[in-house]
Scaffold this active site. Structure first.
Site, PDB file in Angstrom:
ATOM      1  N   HIS A   2       0.795  -1.330  -0.224  1.00  0.00           N
ATOM      2  CA  HIS A   2       0.069  -0.021   0.160  1.00  0.00           C
ATOM      3  C   HIS A   2       0.655   1.242   0.088  1.00  0.00           C
ATOM      4  CE1 HIS A   2       1.086   0.742   4.166  1.00  0.00           C
ATOM      5  NE2 HIS A   2       0.811  -0.380   4.354  1.00  0.00           N
ATOM      6  N   GLU A  50      -2.079  -7.006   7.856  1.00  0.00           N
ATOM      7  CA  GLU A  50      -0.910  -6.931   8.508  1.00  0.00           C
ATOM      8  C   GLU A  50      -0.814  -7.630   9.864  1.00  0.00           C
ATOM      9  OE1 GLU A  50       2.255  -6.938   8.934  1.00  0.00           O
ATOM     10  OE2 GLU A  50       2.898  -5.168   7.762  1.00  0.00           O
TER      11      GLU A  50
END
Length: 383
Positions: free
Chosen positions: A187, A263
């Site tokens: 990202h 994550e």
């Protein structure tokens, strides 16, 4: 704490229908060690019936070890996996009662289903064949030794997903077909990224910064020019959603979200710099840097846990998009883990990779289990 198990199950019929049997193994979810085995000759039946019987036996074996356990079922039967996952209807009258029985063994929320290639289901396949051999000889299968003593194939203190890819030389055989390609996109930046603060799945879930949005646009331009992306899968966190949606809009594709791409949860370290964690939690940080099984302070997730769920997510995406090029939008730790697994590298190799915001990596997966890393930390589109 409830145990976490991996059930690998298979079934076979010599004739379909014909003499049939099933096999199942239960592995410890953290070490990959086989802790239980089951097999049985079931007489005249089809492959699918035998596969369902193997599933039920594996789930029951896991329940006997710990009735509160969570279980990841892995099978090379796409039919069973898709039907038990609820994505395919169960129309055959022989399958319906077996599927219903399987659903009663453990609560639905504690069982997940993952398709794996046949090559990665060898232990269950071996047991199914042993059961059929025993039936041919007029007897039932009996274990050769206590299941707890059986080592997990090619696994040392890691989940079975750690199994190294077979070494097949420089080029994959032509009959393996088109590989599945993951284009891995980290990202774009958030406000925490330039300050190098821990930002996992247990923190504030920050959005992209202005620079991060610019990076997502540049990645979209580069991937549109590339012209090979056929599907987009992303972590459901805000920064990955925004990055993926920016690219997908440019490509005219929809985004599918996958929880396994999140994550790591960094617990009490969320929002802190490495120096701040070192000062406040020195012992925990030292342990974490020294072992993939150690967890950040206050977190329930280690890199070993991440390896398991990232590997499951990988296999689900491959099963859903065989032979296609998939953009996978995720975070530092899951992307590094997928690259590490493709390389067959040890857990501490995670600390030896650089992965910049909005960088690209690429891995190809072949039908025989081989993987090839084609790109790492490419930021040329951001220059």
């Amino acid at each position: 704490m409830a145990a976490r198990f991996i059930v690998e199950a298979d079934g076979g019929s010599r004739g379909n229908p014909g003499p049939a049997g099933y096999g199942a193994v239960v592995r410890d979810g953290d070490t990959g060690q086989i802790v239980a085995e089951a097999a049985e000759f079931i007489g005249h039946a089809t492959n699918n019936v035998a596969e369902y019987k193997g599933l039920i036996a594996g789930l029951r074996a896991a329940r006997e070890l710990d009735p509160d356990a969570t279980v990841d079922v892995r099978m090379d039967s796409k039919l069973v996996v898709e039907q038990m996952s609820g994505r395919w209807k169960i129309k055959h009258p022989d399958m319906q009662p077996l599927a219903a029985e399987a659903k009663t063994v453990l609560p639905r929320g504690r069982v997940t289903y993952t398709w794996i290639p046949r090559e990665r289901n060898k232990d269950a396949d071996r047991l199914a064949n042993e059961a059929m051999d025993a039936g041919k000889a007029g007897r039932q299968w009996e274990p050769r030794k206590p299941a707890a003593a059986a080592p997990a194939a090619a696994v040392v203190a890691e989940p079975p997903l750690e199994t190294a890819a077979p070494k097949a030389g420089w080029a994959a055989p032509a009959d393996l077909g088109t590989p599945t390609t993951f284009v891995l996109l980290r990202h774009g930046e958030t406000a925490l990224t330039p300050e190098k603060r821990f930002s996992g799945s247990g923190g504030s879930d920050p959005e992209l910064s202005e620079k991060g949005r610019w990076q997502a646009e540049r990645a979209a331009e580069a991937l549109a020019a590339r012209g090979s992306i056929q599907a987009v899968v992303a972590s459901p966190m805000q920064r990955t959603r925004q990055t993926a949606e920016t690219v997908a809009a440019r490509l005219g594709l929809e985004v599918r979200y996958e929880e396994g791409l999140r994550e790591v949860d960094f617990g009490a370290w969320e929002g802190l710099t490495f120096a701040e964690v070192s000062e406040r939690y020195p012992d925990d940080l030292t342990a974490w840097l020294g072992s993939a099984k150690a967890k950040p302070t206050g977190s329930s997730e280690s890199f070993t846990t991440l390896t398991h769920r990232a590997g499951v997510a990988r296999d689900k995406i491959i099963a859903r998009h065989p032979g296609r090029t998939v953009l996978v939008v995720s975070h530092v730790s899951p992307i590094k883990t997928l690259v590490r697994l493709a390389l067959g590298a040890p857990p501490d190799s995670l600390y030896r990779m650089e992965l910049s915001a909005a960088s690209l990596c690429a891995v190809q997966y072949y039908a025989d289990g081989n993987a090839s890393v084609r790109l790492l930390n490419d930021t040329s589109h951001l220059r």
